[in-house]
Design a protein around this motif. Structure first.
Motif, PDB file in Angstrom:
ATOM      1  N   GLU A  74       0.856  -1.202   0.000  1.00 11.45           N
ATOM      2  CA  GLU A  74       0.000   0.000   0.000  1.00 11.45           C
ATOM      3  C   GLU A  74       0.877   1.231   0.000  1.00 11.45           C
ATOM      4  O   GLU A  74       1.630   1.456   0.949  1.00 11.45           O
ATOM      5  CB  GLU A  74      -0.876   0.021   1.245  1.00 11.45           C
ATOM      6  CG  GLU A  74      -2.098  -0.879   1.139  1.00 11.45           C
ATOM      7  CD  GLU A  74      -3.013  -0.736   2.351  1.00 11.45           C
ATOM      8  OE1 GLU A  74      -3.477  -1.780   2.828  1.00 11.45           O
ATOM      9  OE2 GLU A  74      -3.215   0.402   2.814  1.00 11.45           O
ATOM     10  N   PHE A  75       0.772   2.023  -1.045  1.00 17.42           N
ATOM     11  CA  PHE A  75       1.558   3.259  -1.105  1.00 17.42           C
ATOM     12  C   PHE A  75       0.718   4.413  -0.582  1.00 17.42           C
ATOM     13  O   PHE A  75      -0.344   4.734  -1.137  1.00 17.42           O
ATOM     14  CB  PHE A  75       2.022   3.551  -2.528  1.00 17.42           C
ATOM     15  CG  PHE A  75       2.696   4.906  -2.674  1.00 17.42           C
ATOM     16  CD1 PHE A  75       2.125   5.910  -3.455  1.00 17.42           C
ATOM     17  CD2 PHE A  75       3.889   5.177  -2.018  1.00 17.42           C
ATOM     18  CE1 PHE A  75       2.741   7.148  -3.578  1.00 17.42           C
ATOM     19  CE2 PHE A  75       4.508   6.415  -2.135  1.00 17.42           C
ATOM     20  CZ  PHE A  75       3.932   7.407  -2.914  1.00 17.42           C
ATOM     21  N   ASN A  76       1.192   4.996   0.524  1.00 17.40           N
ATOM     22  CA  ASN A  76       0.548   6.189   1.068  1.00 17.40           C
ATOM     23  C   ASN A  76       1.526   7.349   0.839  1.00 17.40           C
ATOM     24  O   ASN A  76       2.609   7.384   1.407  1.00 17.40           O
ATOM     25  CB  ASN A  76       0.284   6.003   2.565  1.00 17.40           C
ATOM     26  CG  ASN A  76      -0.325   7.256   3.180  1.00 17.40           C
ATOM     27  OD1 ASN A  76      -0.676   8.203   2.484  1.00 17.40           O
ATOM     28  ND2 ASN A  76      -0.448   7.245   4.500  1.00 17.40           N
ATOM     29  N   PRO A  77       1.164   8.301  -0.035  1.00 16.95           N
ATOM     30  CA  PRO A  77       2.091   9.380  -0.370  1.00 16.95           C
ATOM     31  C   PRO A  77       2.515  10.237   0.826  1.00 16.95           C
ATOM     32  O   PRO A  77       3.604  10.791   0.832  1.00 16.95           O
ATOM     33  CB  PRO A  77       1.321  10.211  -1.400  1.00 16.95           C
ATOM     34  CG  PRO A  77      -0.097   9.829  -1.238  1.00 16.95           C
ATOM     35  CD  PRO A  77      -0.120   8.442  -0.704  1.00 16.95           C
ATOM     36  N   VAL A  78       1.613  10.345   1.845  1.00 19.11           N
ATOM     37  CA  VAL A  78       1.965  11.144   3.024  1.00 19.11           C
ATOM     38  C   VAL A  78       2.689  10.220   3.994  1.00 19.11           C
ATOM     39  O   VAL A  78       2.136   9.784   5.015  1.00 19.11           O
ATOM     40  CB  VAL A  78       0.695  11.762   3.664  1.00 19.11           C
ATOM     41  CG1 VAL A  78       1.079  12.718   4.775  1.00 19.11           C
ATOM     42  CG2 VAL A  78      -0.125  12.488   2.618  1.00 19.11           C
ATOM     43  N   SER A  79       3.902   9.889   3.627  1.00 15.71           N
ATOM     44  CA  SER A  79       4.636   8.854   4.364  1.00 15.71           C
ATOM     45  C   SER A  79       5.645   9.443   5.349  1.00 15.71           C
ATOM     46  O   SER A  79       6.242   8.718   6.124  1.00 15.71           O
ATOM     47  CB  SER A  79       5.385   7.969   3.367  1.00 15.71           C
ATOM     48  OG  SER A  79       6.308   8.768   2.624  1.00 15.71           O
ATOM     49  N   GLY A  80       5.830  10.775   5.240  1.00 19.47           N
ATOM     50  CA  GLY A  80       6.838  11.395   6.100  1.00 19.47           C
ATOM     51  C   GLY A  80       8.243  11.254   5.552  1.00 19.47           C
ATOM     52  O   GLY A  80       9.210  11.662   6.189  1.00 19.47           O
ATOM     53  N   GLN A  81       8.362  10.652   4.373  1.00 24.16           N
ATOM     54  CA  GLN A  81       9.680  10.490   3.782  1.00 24.16           C
ATOM     55  C   GLN A  81       9.607  10.841   2.297  1.00 24.16           C
ATOM     56  O   GLN A  81       8.547  10.719   1.666  1.00 24.16           O
ATOM     57  CB  GLN A  81      10.165   9.046   3.947  1.00 24.16           C
ATOM     58  CG  GLN A  81      11.667   8.892   3.809  1.00 24.16           C
ATOM     59  CD  GLN A  81      12.171   7.475   4.054  1.00 24.16           C
ATOM     60  OE1 GLN A  81      11.469   6.505   3.830  1.00 24.16           O
ATOM     61  NE2 GLN A  81      13.410   7.365   4.506  1.00 24.16           N
ATOM     62  N   VAL A  82      10.731  11.247   1.762  1.00 16.95           N
ATOM     63  CA  VAL A  82      10.798  11.520   0.317  1.00 16.95           C
ATOM     64  C   VAL A  82      10.736  10.178  -0.415  1.00 16.95           C
ATOM     65  O   VAL A  82      11.374   9.203  -0.005  1.00 16.95           O
ATOM     66  CB  VAL A  82      12.102  12.272  -0.038  1.00 16.95           C
ATOM     67  CG1 VAL A  82      12.297  12.367  -1.552  1.00 16.95           C
ATOM     68  CG2 VAL A  82      12.102  13.662   0.597  1.00 16.95           C
ATOM     69  N   VAL A  83       9.943  10.133  -1.494  1.00 11.68           N
ATOM     70  CA  VAL A  83       9.776   8.901  -2.264  1.00 11.68           C
ATOM     71  C   VAL A  83      10.231   9.136  -3.705  1.00 11.68           C
ATOM     72  O   VAL A  83       9.877  10.145  -4.314  1.00 11.68           O
ATOM     73  CB  VAL A  83       8.300   8.447  -2.268  1.00 11.68           C
ATOM     74  CG1 VAL A  83       8.121   7.195  -3.136  1.00 11.68           C
ATOM     75  CG2 VAL A  83       7.825   8.192  -0.842  1.00 11.68           C
TER      76      VAL A  83
END
Lengths: 193, 130
Positions: A74-83
């Motif tokens: 599951e990709f959650n863009p608001v992950s707290g890390q740069v993706v």
């Protein structure tokens, strides 16, 4: 009385190919260089995610060098890390050319940036994609998008396409086609500030 | 005269195809298998010679041939140039086919169409133009 020399139609016709070539060369000089991008058919409806937009979340099956796994990611863009998100196809020559560059990026930024590759299923299958992963040594999370649903959501028009997503889910950069290591590294450095 | 016009038109067709190959990303119908793949050929290191797209050299060849053919309608001496230019073109085709089959191990169907146009032009010149 000397006969007046007339220009034959052959001479007029001879200007056509020369004029076409000159016009084309001028066009090549004036327009930007090609993107080294393999275009694919996607149903984006003309919409494409750009810098400043919010990256959509998605869920896809993981895939590795052994094949498609029965494990969802599951990709959650608001992950707290740069993706660093890249979209590829295993048959795409530009994607193959870029594989060592991305590997290099992962080696240098993997501790601070989450790397995710989304491999499309257009004109291919999980087995061939697994062979690509194995051959090019992709050691980070790789997902399989069989119907290009995530491709469409991100407005991906061709492969490779790269997105740099900030910790708050905002798209900080987008690149289409082959890129230099320096260019991508510069953007990652900027995103990590 | 008809032979010259025919060769001129072949040259224009080859020019259009070469310009298309230089400018436009490879269409999907062109990638059939890993061996028959325009993208594989046109993305290879051999797609450029001295930094210039290989197809642009083809465009120059076709443009020169087409121009010469139309001029040859009433200038017979140009036929000599056309025959020599044909030999240059055939040598180029031979090299490019070798590169595709041996070095890249893939075939680009649009490139092959351009090669066939060059061969057809050569046949027309040597058979019909004196």
């Amino acid at each position: 009385m000397p006969k007046k020399k007339t220009t034959s139609y052959g001479t007029y016709l001879a200007f056509i190919p020369a004029a076409l070539l000159v016009a084309f060369i001028i066009y090549l000089v004036v327009t930007p260089p090609s993107q080294n991008l393999t275009t694919i058919t996607t149903n984006t409806g003309g919409q494409t995610l750009t810098r400043g937009g919010i990256a959509p979340s998605f869920t896809l099956n993981k895939i590795d060098g052994n094949g498609l796994r029965n494990e969802k990611y599951e990709f959650n863009p608001v992950s707290g890390q740069v993706v660093f998100l890249d979209f590829i196809h295993e048959w795409c020559v530009h994607c193959r050319n870029m594989a060592p560059v991305i590997e290099n990026l992962h080696r240098n930024y993997g501790g601070k940036v989450t790397f995710i590759t989304v491999a499309g299923g257009y004109n291919t299958d999980p087995q061939k994609t697994a062979q690509f992963i194995s051959r090019y040594g992709l050691s980070w999370t790789t997902l399989y998008d069989p119907q290009l649903e995530v491709f469409n959501r991100y407005g991906v028009r061709g492969t490779p396409t790269y997105f740099i997503v900030g910790p708050d889910g905002q798209v900080l950069a987008k690149f289409e086609g082959e890129q230099s290591y320096e260019r991508l590294a510069q953007e990652l450095d900027q995103a990590l500030k | 005269m008809l032979a010259q016009i025919f060769v001129g038109l072949l040259g224009l067709a080859g020019l259009a195809l070469s310009l298309y190959l230089t400018l436009v990303p490879t269409p999907e119908f062109c990638d059939i298998t890993s061996f028959i793949s325009c993208d594989r050929v046109l993305s290879s290191p051999y797609a450029k010679i001295a930094g210039i797209p290989t197809s642009l050299y083809g465009a120059v060849w076709f443009a020169a041939m087409s121009t010469a053919a139309f001029l040859a309608v009433d200038r017979r001496k140009i036929t000599v140039f056309m025959k020599g230019w044909t030999v240059v073109g055939l040598l180029g085709v031979a090299v490019l086919v070798y590169v595709e089959l041996v070095l890249i191990n893939a075939v680009c169907i649009l490139c092959t169409a351009a090669h066939l146009l060059a061969v057809l032009t050569a046949v027309a010149i040597f058979l019909f133009m004196k």
